[in-house]
Scaffold this active site. Structure first.
Site, PDB file in Angstrom:
ATOM      1  CB  ALA A   1     -10.607  -0.736  58.653  1.00 17.06           C
TER       2      ALA A   1
ATOM      3  N   GLY B   1     -15.030   0.358  61.523  1.00 16.20           N
ATOM      4  CA  GLY B   1     -14.680  -0.863  62.239  1.00 16.20           C
ATOM      5  C   GLY B   1     -14.678  -0.662  63.754  1.00 16.20           C
TER       6      GLY B   1
ATOM      7  CD  GLU C   1     -18.149  -2.604  60.715  1.00 13.65           C
ATOM      8  OE1 GLU C   1     -18.929  -2.925  59.826  1.00 13.65           O
ATOM      9  OE2 GLU C   1     -16.915  -2.559  60.554  1.00 13.65           O
TER      10      GLU C   1
ATOM     11  CD  GLU D   1     -17.639   1.778  57.626  1.00 14.06           C
ATOM     12  OE1 GLU D   1     -18.510   2.642  57.855  1.00 14.06           O
ATOM     13  OE2 GLU D   1     -17.250   0.969  58.491  1.00 14.06           O
TER      14      GLU D   1
END
Ligand code: T1G
Length: 647
Positions: A62, A101, A104, A124
């Site tokens: 992210a 992310g 992911e 994270e």
């Protein structure tokens, strides 16, 4: 330039993401991928989709800089679900890092192919949060709960090979990634497709497993909240339905995102990335560093040599006598041998690293070296004698550095020809492990020399911080104030063990007194004695009283605490209380948080003085020094960050 483009290779579509520098998942990128799914689903010519990235890396996660803002559609969990639910299978083609992310998104794909030097991970927790788009829910379904717990609670990435063995990726590729992934896609289309990851079963371990993981994680986290929250998400993912686990993870993610710890860890994240490239040096080309030398093969010298070797530089060790050369080389060999026996490198690697060091007593051997670091005894005359030799034998443009921690580098450089190539490079022991590097220019130091040493720091993977000249530079100056303040509390009647426990409770691995026992009380004592002998007024410290009584720390069986011979566990000492009783006026009682607040405030006050004097450039620099050189808890953001509202 659009961030997402689509190309065709017959029945395989290739979706390329191009969002420099690290292909972070900005709103525009999420939107681009969202639309690509629809476009390719609607295209009857397309049988499978390869997702690949331009630039240095796959999607690195992210966009951390969007974290302070309200989330914007399309949300990442929805995008991952959309890729997973696409009519055509997607194949993630990974180079560089697939993190957070990014990983992911890769787990939303039906397959993952990675280059050998790629890494994947869920970092994270290092940002004070948990994965927010299915990381804790899909990983157990892809590779089992044990792998998922390690990945998501440690935040450490895995190499492609390890990720392949763990079941996180399907194939490791070499050479041209696009070709390899396209070939993989064709092969995969010839067989029945596996289930999407969300539809795969997960085997839930029993209560004992979670109990043991909890215990280990609480211990390792030292107060950081995110790893335990990630574990809770993983347990939910193992025991509840997919949809419920996704909702729980998202809720945890949104809760942590605005937390104080996440704020602090983001501050450290950006400070660490800014540190190696100071704005003032952006236009200054560094000199190439292809070979190095170290004068002095003691603990510090050997550690510096190990760091230089690990970065691939050939190193010459200079010592005064043959025996000292032999001892120095043995010190270096021991560092690598230990690494090999711990399994962090192979025996062959250890041997190759050791063999890259040549020892000599002849300064003439340094005529070609690009960089020489002096790491001899902290004595001005000894150091000056070394630099007289270096001035005679080294190239006039070779960077010459002193690793002094207390002496004034301006006195060391006196008389050195071409002083613009000289500066202080303060490593922290063990120099091959500790990340901090204080860079201390003298007035003569050129911008090019400075720029070269920042490049060296990048090569060594250190966190460089520029410091001005004062006693102790940034880190040891704050340490001195911190220790004095801790002694101040003891003088007021706060027990030694309570001060240490308070700082451990705050997040340090050790309190100030047990840390001194480990390192030895004598070094700082000798330095104070030196200053006293030179006529300076240095008041007697409690530590001085202990050293005069022969208590120098663990190595003498006692310092602030007693130690039994075979145990390093500190035991409060009746002898110490006797030695110090005349200095202690009991009366003050403080709870642990109040002790920690008082001591951190002292650190920050010294930090502020350092900023006011121009010794450090920014509060973030001071925070990096404390985190990477002195064990300040990262999730507190450093003393300046932690006290910003109070200052
Ligand atoms: N967001 C925004 N900027 C980033 C960034 C990120 N994720 N990662 C790096 N940058 C910037 C960085 O500040 C620097 O900027 C430049 O990119 C180059 O970085 C929903 C919640 C990928 C291994 O934690 O580990 O996904 O200084 O110098 O050495 O679950 O960057 O040039 O202006 O470090 O080649 C998880 C962090 C996010 C990845 C490349 N992802 N990044 O290393 O370059 S949370 C991360 C890295 C998440 C989801 C969640 C490294 C790298 P500038 P660099 P590098």
């Amino acid at each position: 330039m659009p961030v997402v483009t689509i190309a065709r290779d017959q029945e395989i579509a290739v979706v390329t993401v191009d969002n420099p520098p690290v292909n972070a998942l900005s709103q525009a990128l999420r939107q681009g991928l969202w639309e690509a799914v629809a476009t390719l689903d609607a295209d009857p010519q397309v049988a499978a989709v390869v997702l690949i990235c331009a630039g240095r890396t796959f999607i690195a996660g992210a966009d951390v800089s969007e974290f302070g803002k309200p989330p914007m559609e399309p949300h990442l969990p929805d995008l991952v679900a959309r890729i997973e639910g696409a009519a055509k299978p997607w194949i993630a083609a990974i180079h560089g890092s697939a993190l957070g992310g990014g990983f992911e998104v890769a787990m939303g794909c039906r397959f993952r192919v990675a280059l050998t030097d790629a890494t994947v991970g869920l970092p994270e927790v290092t940002l004070g949060i948990v994965p927010g788009a299915g990381g804790t829910v899909r990983t157990p379904r892809l590779a089992g709960v044990e792998v998922a717990v390690d990945l998501a609670t440690s935040g450490k990435p895995l190499s492609a090979e390890k990720a392949h063995n763990a079941g996180l990726i399907d194939a490791v590729a070499q050479g041209d990634l696009r070709e390899a992934a396209t070939a993989f896609a064709r092969m995969a289309l010839a067989k029945p497709l596996p289930q999407p990851v969300s539809a795969r079963p997960v085997v839930a371990p029993g209560a004992q497993f979670w109990f043991e993981k909890e215990k280990a994680i609480v211990k390792a986290a030292k107060g950081a909240a995110a790893p335990m929250r990630a574990l809770a998400c993983l347990r939910y993912a193992a025991e509840a339905a997919f949809g419920e686990a996704m909702a729980y993870e998202r809720e945890t993610f949104l809760d942590l995102r605005g937390s104080e710890q996440a704020d602090a860890l983001r501050h450290v994240f950006f400070a660490e990335r800014a540190a190696p490239r100071p704005a003032a040096l952006r236009e200054v080309e560094p000199q190439p560093i292809r070979s190095a030398a170290v004068v002095g093969g003691g603990t510090m010298g050997a550690g510096i040599i190990a760091a230089l070797r690990a970065a691939g530089l050939p190193v010459i060790l200079i010592e005064r006598e043959d025996e000292a050369v032999t001892r120095g080389l043995a010190n270096v060999a021991q560092i690598f041998d230990r690494a090999a026996s711990r399994g962090t490198m192979s025996a062959a690697q250890a041997q190759a690293l050791t063999e890259g060091v040549t020892g000599s007593t002849e300064y003439a051997r340094l005529s070609k070296a690009d960089l020489v670091i002096e790491a001899v005894f902290e004595d001005i005359e000894v150091k000056r004698a070394v630099f007289a030799q270096l001035g005679r034998h080294c190239r006039p443009d070779a960077v010459l550095a002193t690793n002094t921690s207390y002496l004034d580098p301006r006195l060391i450089v006196e008389g050195l020809p071409n002083p613009e190539r000289f500066l202080g490079l303060h490593f922290f022991s063990p120099a091959n492990v500790m990340k901090l590097l204080e860079i201390v220019p003298v007035p003569e130091t050129s911008a090019r020399t400075l720029s070269t040493t920042f490049a060296l720091a990048r090569l060594l993977k250190k966190v460089p911080v520029q410091a001005g000249i004062c006693e102790g530079f940034i880190g040891n100056r704050i340490l001195k104030r911190y220790r004095a303040a801790a002694e101040g509390l003891v003088r007021q009647g706060v027990p030694i063990a309570e001060v240490d426990a308070a700082m451990r409770g705050y997040g340090f691995a050790m309190g100030p007194f047990e840390a001194q026992d480990l390192g030895g009380l004598d070094i700082a004592f000798l330095q104070r004695e030196g200053a006293r002998a030179a006529g300076q007024l240095v008041p007697e410290t409690l530590g001085d009283i202990l050293v005069r009584a022969g208590r120098k720390g663990q190595k003498t069986g006692g310092g602030w605490y007693d130690y039994t011979l075979d145990e390093r566990r500190p035991v409060p000492s009746a002898t110490v209380m006797e030695l110090l009783c005349a200095e202690i006026t009991p009366g003050v009682e403080l709870a642990h948080p109040a002790i920690a607040t008082a001591l951190v405030n002292e650190m920050a006050a010294e930090g502020q003085a350092i900023l006011d004097e121009g010794i450090a450039d920014t509060p973030a620099d001071i925070d990096l020094v404390e985190i990477h050189g002195y064990g300040f808890p990262r999730w507190r953001g450093g003393p300046m960050f932690a006290t910003r509202a109070r200052r």
